[in-house]
Design a protein around this motif. Sequence first.
Motif, PDB file in Angstrom:
ATOM      1  N   PRO A  99       0.691  -1.240   0.183  1.00  0.00           N
ATOM      2  CA  PRO A  99       0.129  -0.209  -0.231  1.00  0.00           C
ATOM      3  C   PRO A  99       0.537   1.017   0.540  1.00  0.00           C
ATOM      4  O   PRO A  99       2.055   0.575   0.586  1.00  0.00           O
ATOM      5  N   GLY A 100       0.292   1.990  -0.304  1.00  0.00           N
ATOM      6  CA  GLY A 100       0.754   3.742   0.123  1.00  0.00           C
ATOM      7  C   GLY A 100       1.210   4.394   1.295  1.00  0.00           C
ATOM      8  O   GLY A 100       1.322   3.217   2.301  1.00  0.00           O
ATOM      9  N   LEU A 101       0.950   5.118   1.016  1.00  0.00           N
ATOM     10  CA  LEU A 101       1.631   5.953   3.002  1.00  0.00           C
ATOM     11  C   LEU A 101       0.922   5.671   3.672  1.00  0.00           C
ATOM     12  O   LEU A 101       0.494   5.169   4.896  1.00  0.00           O
ATOM     13  N   ASP A 102      -0.784   5.692   3.886  1.00  0.00           N
ATOM     14  CA  ASP A 102      -1.777   5.166   4.527  1.00  0.00           C
ATOM     15  C   ASP A 102      -1.563   3.707   5.685  1.00  0.00           C
ATOM     16  O   ASP A 102      -1.768   2.928   6.301  1.00  0.00           O
ATOM     17  N   GLY A 103      -0.967   2.599   4.557  1.00  0.00           N
ATOM     18  CA  GLY A 103       0.075   1.760   4.610  1.00  0.00           C
ATOM     19  C   GLY A 103      -1.596   0.408   5.020  1.00  0.00           C
ATOM     20  O   GLY A 103      -1.132  -0.797   5.283  1.00  0.00           O
ATOM     21  N   GLY A 122      -4.104  -0.859   3.029  1.00  0.00           N
ATOM     22  CA  GLY A 122      -4.651  -1.684   2.025  1.00  0.00           C
ATOM     23  C   GLY A 122      -6.036  -1.095   1.655  1.00  0.00           C
ATOM     24  O   GLY A 122      -6.508  -1.812   0.745  1.00  0.00           O
ATOM     25  N   LEU A 123      -6.344  -0.468   2.404  1.00  0.00           N
ATOM     26  CA  LEU A 123      -8.093  -0.021   1.291  1.00  0.00           C
ATOM     27  C   LEU A 123      -8.614   0.590   0.214  1.00  0.00           C
ATOM     28  O   LEU A 123      -9.484   0.501  -0.114  1.00  0.00           O
ATOM     29  N   LEU A 124      -7.442   1.125   0.089  1.00  0.00           N
ATOM     30  CA  LEU A 124      -7.362   1.890  -0.736  1.00  0.00           C
ATOM     31  C   LEU A 124      -7.181   1.135  -2.421  1.00  0.00           C
ATOM     32  O   LEU A 124      -7.608   1.397  -2.956  1.00  0.00           O
ATOM     33  N   PHE A 125      -6.864  -0.408  -2.430  1.00  0.00           N
ATOM     34  CA  PHE A 125      -6.950  -0.843  -2.927  1.00  0.00           C
ATOM     35  C   PHE A 125      -7.975  -1.669  -3.480  1.00  0.00           C
ATOM     36  O   PHE A 125      -8.049  -2.853  -4.451  1.00  0.00           O
ATOM     37  N   GLY A 126      -9.292  -1.684  -3.037  1.00  0.00           N
ATOM     38  CA  GLY A 126     -10.479  -1.947  -3.282  1.00  0.00           C
ATOM     39  C   GLY A 126     -11.158  -2.081  -4.128  1.00  0.00           C
ATOM     40  O   GLY A 126     -11.407  -2.800  -4.730  1.00  0.00           O
ATOM     41  N   PRO A 127     -10.927  -1.079  -5.007  1.00  0.00           N
ATOM     42  CA  PRO A 127     -11.149  -0.396  -5.911  1.00  0.00           C
ATOM     43  C   PRO A 127     -10.686  -1.617  -7.425  1.00  0.00           C
ATOM     44  O   PRO A 127     -11.419  -2.306  -8.568  1.00  0.00           O
ATOM     45  N   ALA A 155      -9.323   5.239   5.109  1.00  0.00           N
ATOM     46  CA  ALA A 155      -8.229   4.635   5.283  1.00  0.00           C
ATOM     47  C   ALA A 155      -7.086   5.319   6.619  1.00  0.00           C
ATOM     48  O   ALA A 155      -6.567   4.905   6.731  1.00  0.00           O
ATOM     49  N   LEU A 156      -7.431   6.932   6.192  1.00  0.00           N
ATOM     50  CA  LEU A 156      -6.431   7.625   7.332  1.00  0.00           C
ATOM     51  C   LEU A 156      -6.747   7.456   8.469  1.00  0.00           C
ATOM     52  O   LEU A 156      -5.873   7.762   9.520  1.00  0.00           O
TER      53      LEU A 156
END
Length: 190
Positions: free
Chosen positions: A10-14, A16-21, A143-144
């Motif tokens: 994952p990105g900065l948030d770490g 992995g939620l933003l991979f949902g789409p 995520a944040l």
Amino acid sequence: MTLPSLVLLPGLDGTGLLFGPLLAALPPEVSTVVVSYPGDSQLAYSELLPIVLGALPADRPFVLLGESFSGPLAIMAAAAHPTGLVGVVLCASFIRNPHPYVPSVLATAIRSPFLRLFPRFSQVKALLGGHSSPSLRSLTREALSRVAPAVLAGRIREVLRVNVVQQLRARTVPILYLRARSDFVVPAWN
């Protein structure tokens, strides 16, 4: 023929939620592993690497995708030559400080009070980028909210100090770089 698994860093948030789409759009025959990092512990890249290496499939081929903050971790993992790794994808990422005009010595100035504004800043960025939607803004907020501001500040400090050029040279698998068209966080020169 079995497709390689896709390991998502994952990105900065770490989270992995933003991979949902992305996960929703992948065909069912693509096996995925989503790695997440602790949201309450400030860990350096070197301390996150064992988490990444421990999540890699041991019984099948895989491709490692490092998004933004995790690009250096993908390179570090590839340099360790894990069994089964067949390729690396760097998505809107970097191998050293993506903003060379911000000297790494200023990293110590990044502190959590500054980052308390980050979720609002992130929402504005998404809106101005023209690729926002209510669901994406909601996912970003979620995520944040799972990551302490001090952890975000620590990760930004890591970004300003990172340099994995030597590890990039040590990897033996192909790399694909995906660059965003309008990304002011990770500019095109990366």
